[in-house]
Design a protein around this motif. Structure first.
Motif, PDB file in Angstrom:
ATOM      1  N   VAL A 107     -15.881 -34.219 -44.756  1.00 24.80           N
ATOM      2  CA  VAL A 107     -17.652 -34.219 -45.412  1.00 24.80           C
ATOM      3  C   VAL A 107     -18.562 -33.895 -44.044  1.00 24.80           C
ATOM      4  CG1 VAL A 107     -18.793 -35.401 -46.602  1.00 24.80           C
ATOM      5  CG2 VAL A 107     -16.314 -34.939 -47.296  1.00 24.80           C
ATOM      6  N   ALA A 108     -18.272 -34.701 -43.158  1.00 23.14           N
ATOM      7  CA  ALA A 108     -19.815 -34.381 -42.105  1.00 23.14           C
ATOM      8  C   ALA A 108     -19.274 -34.042 -41.326  1.00 23.14           C
ATOM      9  CB  ALA A 108     -19.149 -36.096 -41.431  1.00 23.14           C
ATOM     10  N   LEU A 109     -18.496 -32.518 -41.690  1.00 20.77           N
ATOM     11  CA  LEU A 109     -17.897 -31.811 -40.082  1.00 20.77           C
ATOM     12  C   LEU A 109     -18.121 -30.143 -41.573  1.00 20.77           C
ATOM     13  CD1 LEU A 109     -15.363 -32.239 -38.323  1.00 20.77           C
ATOM     14  CD2 LEU A 109     -17.445 -32.448 -37.291  1.00 20.77           C
ATOM     15  N   GLY A 110     -18.268 -30.949 -43.244  1.00 25.42           N
ATOM     16  CA  GLY A 110     -18.178 -29.571 -43.873  1.00 25.42           C
ATOM     17  C   GLY A 110     -20.145 -29.406 -43.796  1.00 25.42           C
ATOM     18  N   ASP A 111     -20.476 -30.099 -43.723  1.00 24.37           N
ATOM     19  CA  ASP A 111     -22.206 -30.365 -43.404  1.00 24.37           C
ATOM     20  C   ASP A 111     -22.410 -28.778 -42.261  1.00 24.37           C
ATOM     21  OD1 ASP A 111     -21.895 -31.702 -46.364  1.00 24.37           O
ATOM     22  OD2 ASP A 111     -22.987 -33.351 -45.267  1.00 24.37           O
ATOM     23  N   VAL A 112     -22.131 -29.642 -41.197  1.00 24.57           N
ATOM     24  CA  VAL A 112     -22.325 -28.700 -40.592  1.00 24.57           C
ATOM     25  C   VAL A 112     -22.295 -28.032 -40.720  1.00 24.57           C
ATOM     26  CG1 VAL A 112     -22.275 -28.508 -37.634  1.00 24.57           C
ATOM     27  CG2 VAL A 112     -22.234 -31.175 -38.860  1.00 24.57           C
ATOM     28  N   GLY A 113     -20.645 -26.769 -41.038  1.00 24.08           N
ATOM     29  CA  GLY A 113     -20.009 -25.722 -40.622  1.00 24.08           C
ATOM     30  C   GLY A 113     -21.019 -25.288 -41.339  1.00 24.08           C
ATOM     31  N   ALA A 114     -21.387 -25.946 -42.863  1.00 21.01           N
ATOM     32  CA  ALA A 114     -21.928 -25.387 -43.951  1.00 21.01           C
ATOM     33  C   ALA A 114     -23.612 -23.978 -42.941  1.00 21.01           C
ATOM     34  CB  ALA A 114     -22.146 -26.595 -45.341  1.00 21.01           C
ATOM     35  N   TRP A 115     -24.004 -25.550 -42.069  1.00 12.55           N
ATOM     36  CA  TRP A 115     -25.410 -25.050 -41.731  1.00 12.55           C
ATOM     37  C   TRP A 115     -24.944 -24.302 -40.712  1.00 12.55           C
ATOM     38  CZ3 TRP A 115     -27.238 -25.307 -36.588  1.00 12.55           C
ATOM     39  CH2 TRP A 115     -27.913 -25.174 -36.111  1.00 12.55           C
ATOM     40  N   CYS A 116     -24.093 -24.490 -39.580  1.00  4.65           N
ATOM     41  CA  CYS A 116     -23.559 -23.477 -39.063  1.00  4.65           C
ATOM     42  C   CYS A 116     -23.377 -21.888 -39.806  1.00  4.65           C
ATOM     43  CB  CYS A 116     -22.850 -23.607 -38.469  1.00  4.65           C
ATOM     44  SG  CYS A 116     -23.190 -24.974 -37.111  1.00  4.65           S
ATOM     45  N   GLY A 117     -22.562 -21.905 -40.697  1.00  5.08           N
ATOM     46  CA  GLY A 117     -22.747 -20.971 -41.528  1.00  5.08           C
ATOM     47  C   GLY A 117     -23.530 -19.853 -42.204  1.00  5.08           C
ATOM     48  N   GLY A 118     -24.346 -20.699 -42.843  1.00  5.86           N
ATOM     49  CA  GLY A 118     -25.304 -20.086 -43.343  1.00  5.86           C
ATOM     50  C   GLY A 118     -26.620 -19.462 -42.523  1.00  5.86           C
ATOM     51  N   THR A 119     -26.691 -20.085 -41.314  1.00  6.24           N
ATOM     52  CA  THR A 119     -27.037 -19.408 -39.745  1.00  6.24           C
ATOM     53  C   THR A 119     -27.109 -18.232 -39.664  1.00  6.24           C
ATOM     54  OG1 THR A 119     -28.125 -22.494 -39.388  1.00  6.24           O
ATOM     55  CG2 THR A 119     -28.910 -19.924 -38.084  1.00  6.24           C
ATOM     56  N   ALA A 120     -26.057 -18.368 -39.371  1.00  8.02           N
ATOM     57  CA  ALA A 120     -25.337 -16.984 -38.474  1.00  8.02           C
ATOM     58  C   ALA A 120     -24.568 -16.022 -39.651  1.00  8.02           C
ATOM     59  CB  ALA A 120     -23.792 -17.322 -38.377  1.00  8.02           C
ATOM     60  N   LEU A 121     -24.980 -15.936 -40.836  1.00  7.92           N
ATOM     61  CA  LEU A 121     -24.534 -15.585 -41.648  1.00  7.92           C
ATOM     62  C   LEU A 121     -24.886 -14.920 -43.252  1.00  7.92           C
ATOM     63  CD1 LEU A 121     -20.109 -15.885 -41.704  1.00  7.92           C
ATOM     64  CD2 LEU A 121     -21.523 -14.065 -40.181  1.00  7.92           C
ATOM     65  N   GLY A 122     -26.478 -16.187 -43.231  1.00  8.31           N
ATOM     66  CA  GLY A 122     -26.174 -16.187 -44.360  1.00  8.31           C
ATOM     67  C   GLY A 122     -28.153 -15.949 -44.502  1.00  8.31           C
ATOM     68  N   ARG A 123     -28.222 -14.509 -43.811  1.00  6.64           N
ATOM     69  CA  ARG A 123     -29.733 -13.674 -43.288  1.00  6.64           C
ATOM     70  C   ARG A 123     -30.359 -12.630 -44.091  1.00  6.64           C
ATOM     71  NH1 ARG A 123     -32.020 -16.152 -39.421  1.00  6.64           N
ATOM     72  NH2 ARG A 123     -30.780 -17.284 -37.431  1.00  6.64           N
ATOM     73  N   ARG A 124     -28.277 -12.224 -44.546  1.00  2.22           N
ATOM     74  CA  ARG A 124     -29.033 -10.703 -45.380  1.00  2.22           C
ATOM     75  C   ARG A 124     -27.338 -10.754 -46.227  1.00  2.22           C
ATOM     76  NH1 ARG A 124     -30.177  -9.986 -40.124  1.00  2.22           N
ATOM     77  NH2 ARG A 124     -31.817  -9.685 -41.000  1.00  2.22           N
ATOM     78  N   GLY A 125     -27.470  -9.917 -46.812  1.00  2.42           N
ATOM     79  CA  GLY A 125     -26.360  -9.226 -47.422  1.00  2.42           C
ATOM     80  C   GLY A 125     -25.705 -10.203 -48.358  1.00  2.42           C
ATOM     81  N   PRO A 126     -24.490 -10.224 -48.963  1.00  8.04           N
ATOM     82  CA  PRO A 126     -24.082 -10.809 -50.337  1.00  8.04           C
ATOM     83  C   PRO A 126     -23.368 -12.122 -50.005  1.00  8.04           C
ATOM     84  CG  PRO A 126     -22.301  -9.762 -49.446  1.00  8.04           C
ATOM     85  CD  PRO A 126     -23.419  -8.790 -48.856  1.00  8.04           C
ATOM     86  N   LEU A 127     -23.505 -12.700 -48.977  1.00 11.04           N
ATOM     87  CA  LEU A 127     -23.426 -14.424 -48.687  1.00 11.04           C
ATOM     88  C   LEU A 127     -24.430 -14.790 -48.319  1.00 11.04           C
ATOM     89  CD1 LEU A 127     -20.425 -13.748 -45.337  1.00 11.04           C
ATOM     90  CD2 LEU A 127     -20.550 -14.559 -48.269  1.00 11.04           C
ATOM     91  N   ALA A 128     -25.485 -13.880 -48.375  1.00 11.31           N
ATOM     92  CA  ALA A 128     -26.767 -14.761 -48.805  1.00 11.31           C
ATOM     93  C   ALA A 128     -27.756 -14.605 -49.912  1.00 11.31           C
ATOM     94  CB  ALA A 128     -27.505 -13.611 -47.273  1.00 11.31           C
ATOM     95  N   ARG A 129     -27.039 -14.545 -50.535  1.00 12.80           N
ATOM     96  CA  ARG A 129     -26.883 -15.575 -52.478  1.00 12.80           C
ATOM     97  C   ARG A 129     -26.908 -16.630 -52.900  1.00 12.80           C
ATOM     98  NH1 ARG A 129     -22.658 -12.268 -56.260  1.00 12.80           N
ATOM     99  NH2 ARG A 129     -23.966 -13.563 -57.638  1.00 12.80           N
ATOM    100  N   PRO A 130     -28.050 -17.262 -52.812  1.00  8.65           N
ATOM    101  CA  PRO A 130     -28.442 -18.746 -52.971  1.00  8.65           C
ATOM    102  C   PRO A 130     -26.962 -19.405 -53.812  1.00  8.65           C
ATOM    103  CG  PRO A 130     -30.051 -17.858 -54.642  1.00  8.65           C
ATOM    104  CD  PRO A 130     -29.113 -16.777 -53.212  1.00  8.65           C
TER     105      PRO A 130
END
Length: 277
Positions: free
Chosen positions: A164-187
């Protein structure tokens, strides 16, 4: 001991990375505060669970008492409602430790009665149902979930906490790297617009890696932890939005309150018990 090695290595690498961040990075101070909190919390979590069932009980009870106090403040419950939640935070982990066979439909019936009793005895016709519903939800979300620290055994409880702890970090990294635009940026939900599908992808990779690293990976446990990471944060966001607060507290550096740190862990523990016990 693999968990200790993984945690120590992760804290070491992340500590160097955070210390090396340039001053212009917007979240530099926030990330450093979070790292210090992780560095203090990890030995407490691991140490308590390595002590066996008694340590797991102590950890579950301590986390439960702090978390329900934050919850009561957010949801405007009364002292008697807090007394019920506090009693549950101690009694349920005790049962998981000393009499696990009693944690069945009998205890579920008692939870419903305990949640309703303060409003019934006080004749609260204005807020009685709301208080009962909020208290029952909290009993399931916090004390019942934390019994997983005892019921799952130290190996699985450690694996879930680390993932869970690393999952929170992974979520932040994924959102920062891939969540700026495109389908993965959808909330994922309007409850938390910053949580995107890119973050789910990052959490999926990080939780799988963490479980594999400590030798606890199974598809079912991975799914439980991933759903906990995703839904736990949204559940707390729902509670906080209705309460009109940003954080559950302000005492935990980098996070706010304890509930802001363990919201995903609570759901992950519940789901882990569902798929493993």
């Amino acid at each position: 001991m693999s968990a200790v090695v993984v945690v120590a290595g992760t804290l070491g690498v992340s500590g160097v990375a955070v210390a090396s961040l340039p001053a212009k990075v917007r979240m530099r101070a926030e990330l450093r505060r979070r790292w210090r909190t992780w560095a203090l919390a990890a030995p407490v979590y691991l140490g308590a669970l390595y002590l066996g069932a008694a340590g797991a009980f102590a950890l579950a009870a301590a986390l439960g008492l702090i978390a329900v106090a934050e919850y009561v403040r957010m949801t405007d419950l009364t002292r008697t409602d807090f007394a019920v939640l506090a009693a549950g935070s101690v009694a349920l982990p005790v049962l998981a430790w000393q009499a696990p066979d009693l944690l069945d439909l009998r205890s579920a019936a008692l939870l419903l009665l305990a949640a309703a009793l303060p409003s019934l005895l006080s004749g609260d016709s204005e807020r009685g149902f709301t208080r009962t519903a909020r208290t029952l939800f909290a009993l399931l979300w916090i004390p019942v979930a934390l019994t997983g620290l005892v019921a799952l055994g130290h190996r699985t409880a450690i694996a879930v906490g680390l993932a869970v702890a690393l999952g929170d970090v992974g979520a932040w990294c994924g959102g920062t790297a891939l969540g700026r635009r495109g389908p993965l940026a959808r909330p994922l939900s309007a409850l938390s617009p910053n949580k995107t599908w890119a973050g789910v992808l990052g959490a999926a990779a990080a939780t799988a890696l963490a479980l594999w690293a400590v030798g606890s990976f199974t598809p079912a446990l991975w799914a439980a932890v991933l759903l906990g990471c995703v839904c736990g944060d949204l559940i707390e966001s729902m509670v906080k939005r209705e309460a009109g607060v940003k954080d559950a507290g302000s005492w935990l550096p980098g996070f706010g309150g304890l509930l802001d740190r363990i919201d995903s862990l609570l759901v992950a523990l519940l789901l882990a018990m569902a798929v493993t016990l």
